[in-house]
Design an enzyme around this catalytic site. Structure first.
Site, PDB file in Angstrom:
ATOM      1  N   GLU A 134       3.625  -6.295   7.395  1.00 32.26           N
ATOM      2  CA  GLU A 134       2.252  -5.838   7.202  1.00 32.26           C
ATOM      3  C   GLU A 134       2.255  -4.360   7.553  1.00 32.26           C
ATOM      4  O   GLU A 134       2.323  -3.997   8.726  1.00 32.26           O
ATOM      5  CB  GLU A 134       1.306  -6.638   8.083  1.00 32.26           C
TER       6      GLU A 134
ATOM      7  N   CYS B 274      -5.392  -0.552   9.567  1.00 30.22           N
ATOM      8  CA  CYS B 274      -4.818  -0.373   8.233  1.00 30.22           C
ATOM      9  C   CYS B 274      -5.738  -0.860   7.128  1.00 30.22           C
ATOM     10  O   CYS B 274      -5.563  -0.499   5.966  1.00 30.22           O
ATOM     11  CB  CYS B 274      -3.467  -1.076   8.153  1.00 30.22           C
TER      12      CYS B 274
ATOM     13  N   GLU C 135      -1.741   7.932   4.848  1.00 26.85           N
ATOM     14  CA  GLU C 135      -2.501   7.211   5.873  1.00 26.85           C
ATOM     15  C   GLU C 135      -2.645   8.089   7.119  1.00 26.85           C
ATOM     16  O   GLU C 135      -1.656   8.484   7.732  1.00 26.85           O
ATOM     17  CB  GLU C 135      -1.800   5.904   6.228  1.00 26.85           C
TER      18      GLU C 135
END
Length: 487
Positions: A259, A293, A392
């Protein structure tokens, strides 16, 4: 608060670390919360060996026994709820409300969920097949059943943004399926995971079934991945680290559940309820201070609604109380470390240089003289080629990119290395679902940032490999075995 020096948990025994301890820092006060153990490579290998030794008995244990242990562990986590939440808040910087409701409560709930999961059927009947006589044998009707078997020894490497829910989401389903585990928490906030281990030990988990190792550098994590006793690695964290782990797993054919990063697109169409969209997008400013996230950090708005949406987001950010996470009313706490605060600030400065306009935030909160705080920040006038749009940031920073029509909005959303969770806001639900089906993401929220905790969770592209949550987590920590017989 400060805690006594922590020891490693290996083979059911609390063990002094070979390399001493390191300080765990409270992101709000910059003071030490406690001392976490520095495991040597040899100690991590010993933890994996203990898990290997414990695996045969645990994998053959009755599901009801595993369920009872997970249930008791959840009870013990609730018994010590206040202390657990205080520690989680201190080491992660989460607000009191988040530490209680989204960290400890969710962690305990996941143990409760997989206590039930241990009792779910592991066999699935397959339709009989009629075979004619041939090289494979005589004619006959062949029955078959697919059986889920535990993978073996699972290394669980967890993220710093939720020191309860994330480890629990790995450990509980892995144990429910009959695996044994080596847990390597994030170095920034590992102490909560030892509390989880204490609850499991008191609940009666056999020695070696659960092992906890920590370290401030890469040594412990690398050993937990490359140990020959490890069959699977479950990792939550950055895409760059996940790639390095995947390379090691590939050499040993270890199973993986990854993940990884996200840059969630929030597609706001011209018929959207802007107040509802802002309420969802605005959580990026506050929820874990943007260190999540799944946050809708990349806002793609139809051009006619852009100015109104920006105005509402600025107002939303202005209402958020930034400060001490222990104080009543605080909504935005600190980010995890000084280094991460500096990284976020460097992205905001990069955005300025790329031509983005800082509409709100962009500076450290002036009323706070200590702690790793970043003000909720909104960047407008962005284009899809900017690094602040494509990479990100993992902080309370939202970027806004306009589009003209639905097709362009979908194309912009999909023009990303990531594909974890995207979002669509529209007053026309059929239109929203049509757009959602065209987004290359593992999940899509339609007019919500909420999640169904039985739905599969995971990402497309560089956002990960595999799916977990609900029964899908039980599948993730199992191997399929086919058993065939003549009728």
């Amino acid at each position: 608060m400060t805690t006594a020096p922590q020891r490693l948990f290996i083979g059911g025994a609390w063990t002094e670390p070979d390399h001493g301890h390191y300080e765990v820092i409270n992101p709000a006060t910059e003071q030490a919360v406690g001392l976490a153990p520095e495991a040597s490579r040899e100690q991590v290998y010993a933890a994996a060996a203990a898990a290997r030794e414990a695996f045969p008995a645990w994998s053959r244990s009755r599901p009801e026994e595993r369920a009872a242990i997970l249930d008791r562990a959840a009870d013990l986590m609730h018994r010590d709820f206040a202390a657990n939440a205080a520690l989680a808040r201190a080491e992660s910087g989460a607000t009191t409300g988040t530490a209680r409701s989204m960290q400890v409560a969710v962690g305990a709930a996941r143990f409760r969920r997989y206590a039930k999961g241990a009792l779910e059927p592991v066999e699935e009947a397959i339709s009989p097949q009629i075979n004619e006589a041939g090289p494979m044998g005589r004619a006959g009707v062949f029955g078959a059943v697919a059986v889920r078997q535990p993978v073996g020894v699972v290394t669980c490497i967890t993220s710093y943004n939720n020191p309860w829910a994330n480890p629990a989401g790995k450990v509980a389903p892995a144990l429910a399926m009959g695996n044994t585990v080596v847990v390597k928490p994030a170095p920034q906030d590992p102490l909560s995971v030892y509390r989880m281990a204490e609850a499991l030990a008191e609940a009666g988990v056999p020695p070696g079934v659960v092992n906890i190792v920590t370290g401030s550098g890469p040594e412990a994590g690398e050993a937990a991945v490359d140990s020959p006793d490890v069959d699977m690695v479950s990792f939550t964290g950055s895409t760059s680290v996940g790639q390095r782990i995947a390379e090691v797993c590939g050499r040993g054919m270890k199973r993986q559940l990854m993940e990884l990063g996200g840059k969630g697109a929030a597609v706001v169409l011209d018929d959207a309820d802007l107040d509802a969209a802002v309420a969802g997008i605005g959580t990026t400013f506050s929820f874990y201070s943007g260190q999540i996230c799944t946050a809708p950090t990349r806002v793609l708005v139809q051009r006619g609604s852009q100015d109104a949406l920006i105005e509402k987001l600025v107002a939303y950010a202005g209402r958020l109380a930034v400060g001490d996470p222990a104080a009543p009313g605080t909504v935005v706490g600190p980010v995890i470390s000084a280094a991460h605060r500096d990284r976020i600030e460097s992205y905001v400065e990069l955005g300025r240089k790329e031509g983005a306009r800082v509409v709100t935030g962009g500076e450290r909160p002036s009323h706070l003289d200590r702690g790793f705080y970043v003000a909720p920040t909104l960047l407008a006038d962005c284009t899809n080629d900017m690094r602040v749009v494509r990479e990100e940031i993992f902080g309370p920073v939202v970027v806004v990119v306009p589009f003209d029509d639905e097709e362009e909005g979908i194309a912009l959303a999909n023009d990303s290395d990531y594909g974890l969770i995207d979002y669509v806001w529209s007053g026309d639900v059929a239109r929203a679902f049509r757009v959602a089906r065209q987004l290359r993401a593992g999940g899509v929220g339609v007019n919500t940032i909420g999640r169904n905790m039985e739905a599969p969770f995971g990402g497309f592209k560089r956002s990960g490999v595999g799916r977990d949550v609900g029964s899908y987590a039980l599948h993730a920590y199992s191997e399929l075995q086919a058993i065939v017989w003549p009728g």
